[in-house]
Write an enzyme that holds these catalytic residues in place. Structure first.
Site, PDB file in Angstrom:
ATOM      1  N   ASN A 126       0.308  -8.250  12.174  1.00 54.57           N
ATOM      2  CA  ASN A 126      -0.378  -8.943  10.800  1.00 54.57           C
ATOM      3  C   ASN A 126       0.595  -8.614   9.689  1.00 54.57           C
ATOM      4  O   ASN A 126       0.113  -8.002   8.568  1.00 54.57           O
ATOM      5  CB  ASN A 126      -1.823  -8.678  10.718  1.00 54.57           C
ATOM      6  CG  ASN A 126      -2.311  -9.601   9.930  1.00 54.57           C
ATOM      7  OD1 ASN A 126      -3.023  -9.008   8.693  1.00 54.57           O
ATOM      8  ND2 ASN A 126      -2.351 -10.799   9.927  1.00 54.57           N
ATOM      9  N   GLY A 158       4.400  -5.572   2.608  1.00 52.86           N
ATOM     10  CA  GLY A 158       4.410  -4.036   2.675  1.00 52.86           C
ATOM     11  C   GLY A 158       5.387  -3.800   3.872  1.00 52.86           C
ATOM     12  O   GLY A 158       6.262  -2.923   3.816  1.00 52.86           O
ATOM     13  N   HIS A 159       4.906  -4.465   5.048  1.00 57.66           N
ATOM     14  CA  HIS A 159       5.770  -3.945   6.413  1.00 57.66           C
ATOM     15  C   HIS A 159       7.379  -4.559   6.141  1.00 57.66           C
ATOM     16  O   HIS A 159       7.993  -3.720   6.524  1.00 57.66           O
ATOM     17  CB  HIS A 159       5.149  -5.002   7.450  1.00 57.66           C
ATOM     18  CG  HIS A 159       3.810  -4.385   7.687  1.00 57.66           C
ATOM     19  ND1 HIS A 159       2.694  -5.513   7.591  1.00 57.66           N
ATOM     20  CD2 HIS A 159       3.268  -3.606   8.508  1.00 57.66           C
ATOM     21  CE1 HIS A 159       1.477  -4.584   7.968  1.00 57.66           C
ATOM     22  NE2 HIS A 159       1.940  -3.661   8.451  1.00 57.66           N
ATOM     23  N   GLY A 209       4.987   4.012   5.598  1.00 59.49           N
ATOM     24  CA  GLY A 209       4.586   3.599   4.045  1.00 59.49           C
ATOM     25  C   GLY A 209       3.873   4.945   3.668  1.00 59.49           C
ATOM     26  O   GLY A 209       3.025   5.268   4.240  1.00 59.49           O
TER      27      GLY A 209
HETATM   28  P1  AMP Z   1      -0.080  -0.814   9.802  1.00 52.19           P
HETATM   29  O1  AMP Z   1       0.665  -2.181  10.530  1.00 52.19           O
HETATM   30  O2  AMP Z   1      -1.207  -1.184   8.946  1.00 52.19           O
HETATM   31  O3  AMP Z   1      -0.190   0.209  10.824  1.00 52.19           O
HETATM   32  O4  AMP Z   1       1.254  -0.237   9.056  1.00 52.19           O
HETATM   33  C1  AMP Z   1       2.268  -0.199   9.674  1.00 52.19           C
HETATM   34  C2  AMP Z   1       3.266   0.434   8.623  1.00 52.19           C
HETATM   35  O5  AMP Z   1       3.467   0.034   7.367  1.00 52.19           O
HETATM   36  C3  AMP Z   1       2.771   1.832   8.077  1.00 52.19           C
HETATM   37  O6  AMP Z   1       3.855   2.907   7.814  1.00 52.19           O
HETATM   38  C4  AMP Z   1       2.069   1.636   6.816  1.00 52.19           C
HETATM   39  O7  AMP Z   1       1.937   2.664   6.136  1.00 52.19           O
HETATM   40  C5  AMP Z   1       2.758   0.721   6.415  1.00 52.19           C
HETATM   41  N1  AMP Z   1       2.236  -0.153   5.107  1.00 52.19           N
HETATM   42  C6  AMP Z   1       1.057  -0.746   5.436  1.00 52.19           C
HETATM   43  N2  AMP Z   1       0.826  -1.247   4.099  1.00 52.19           N
HETATM   44  C7  AMP Z   1       1.829  -0.745   3.337  1.00 52.19           C
HETATM   45  C8  AMP Z   1       2.147  -1.220   1.899  1.00 52.19           C
HETATM   46  N3  AMP Z   1       1.229  -2.041   1.112  1.00 52.19           N
HETATM   47  N4  AMP Z   1       3.226  -0.876   1.479  1.00 52.19           N
HETATM   48  C9  AMP Z   1       4.059  -0.126   2.176  1.00 52.19           C
HETATM   49  N5  AMP Z   1       4.017   0.105   3.377  1.00 52.19           N
HETATM   50  C10 AMP Z   1       2.929  -0.240   3.862  1.00 52.19           C
END
Ligand code: AMP
Length: 282
Positions: A32, A36-37, A150
């Protein structure tokens, strides 16, 4: 972009690229994908000399303690692959659950230690053990030189850094600043579950973090500042779980601003749990 769905395909890709002896930069995600990703990917692409970039997409069942939360986690694989292809990464590892957990969910777990006790760890029992276990597996399988995480998930980042340090994983963890919508809301896959009214309220969380940081830097009492932030969030419609000033390394609450502090916050808005944080370096 190579699409790798099982361990044989991953091993085949590794054997292919081993000729170039280029290091791998790894970006673990649950899919998804949002900006940010993609910022993590861009930071990986900024590493010099240029590494190969592998992104994983795996909705890790071990880190959900609520089956309904796992079931409704947004899965948008086609969009994700299109974005990653456009970003120009080298490979995406997207294993089905039974590839990473062939024996189900009852195997060995990493104990994430004291950093996992409070905050998200308290709210979501087992969450960080599940996260660390899968991250450790991915590190072993992918053998990256760099892995990017992140700061949005501040406690997760601290635990991964501690795991890599304490268990001597041969990988450099790179921390990437939180990407935000123009109104300050931290980008998150869960934001899509906010109603229009909740989405309009959600930026208050970051606004309160900034306001509290300003008041703390101006030497106001920590207790009073935190109390006010919690009260204002509650008045705006949040159910606050925590809004705390912590040492950025130990994640223990502190009663005076230290040179390396962080405000950690989590609050529920309707059905959505929002987390955010703000470093205060004074
Ligand atoms: P997730 O898919 O939510 O597990 O996130 C995957 C990676 O993306 C993790 O290292 C999160 O910290 C990073 N991440 C998610 N949201 C953000 C954001 N808004 N800014 C920077 N990194 C993000």
């Amino acid at each position: 972009m190579q699409r790798l769905s099982n361990l044989a395909q991953l091993a085949h890709w590794q054997a292919q690229v081993a000729h170039g002896a280029q290091p791998i930069a790894f970006v673990p995600t649950m899919g998804n994908l949002h900006a940010g990703h993609l910022h993590l990917v861009a930071q990986a692409q900024a590493i010099s000399p240029a590494p190969l970039i592998l992104v994983s997409i795996f909705v890790n069942p071990l880190q959900f303690n609520d089956a309904a939360d796992l079931a409704r986690y947004p899965r948008t694989l086609d969009d994700d692959l299109a974005r990653l292809r456009e970003a120009g990464i080298d490979a995406v590892f997207m294993p089905p659950v039974d590839v990473l957990l062939p024996d189900g969910e009852h195997g060995v777990r990493i104990d994430p230690g004291p950093l996992a006790q409070d905050w998200e760890g308290a709210a979501r029992p087992g969450h960080f053990a599940g996260m660390a276990t899968i991250v450790a597996k991915l590190f072993h399988l992918i053998r990256p030189q760099f892995a990017l995480f992140g700061e949005k998930d501040f406690q997760q980042l601290a635990i991964v850094q501690a795991m890599v340090h304490d268990l001597n994983f041969p990988v450099d963890i790179l921390a990437v600043p939180t990407q935000r919508a123009p109104d300050g809301l931290a980008l998150s896959s869960r934001n899509r579950f906010l109603s229009d009214a909740e989405r309009a309220t959600a930026p208050h969380l970051y606004a309160q973090l900034r306001q509290a940081a300003g008041a703390l830097i101006a030497q106001q009492s920590v207790e009073a500042v935190l109390h006010k932030a919690r009260a204002e969030l509650a008045a705006a419609g949040f159910v606050v779980d925590y809004f705390a000033l912590c040492d950025a390394k130990s994640l223990q609450p502190i009663t005076r601003l230290s040179p390396n502090s962080v405000l950690l916050a989590a609050a529920q808005l309707g059905a959505v749990r929002l987390i955010d944080n703000l470093r205060i370096r004074s």
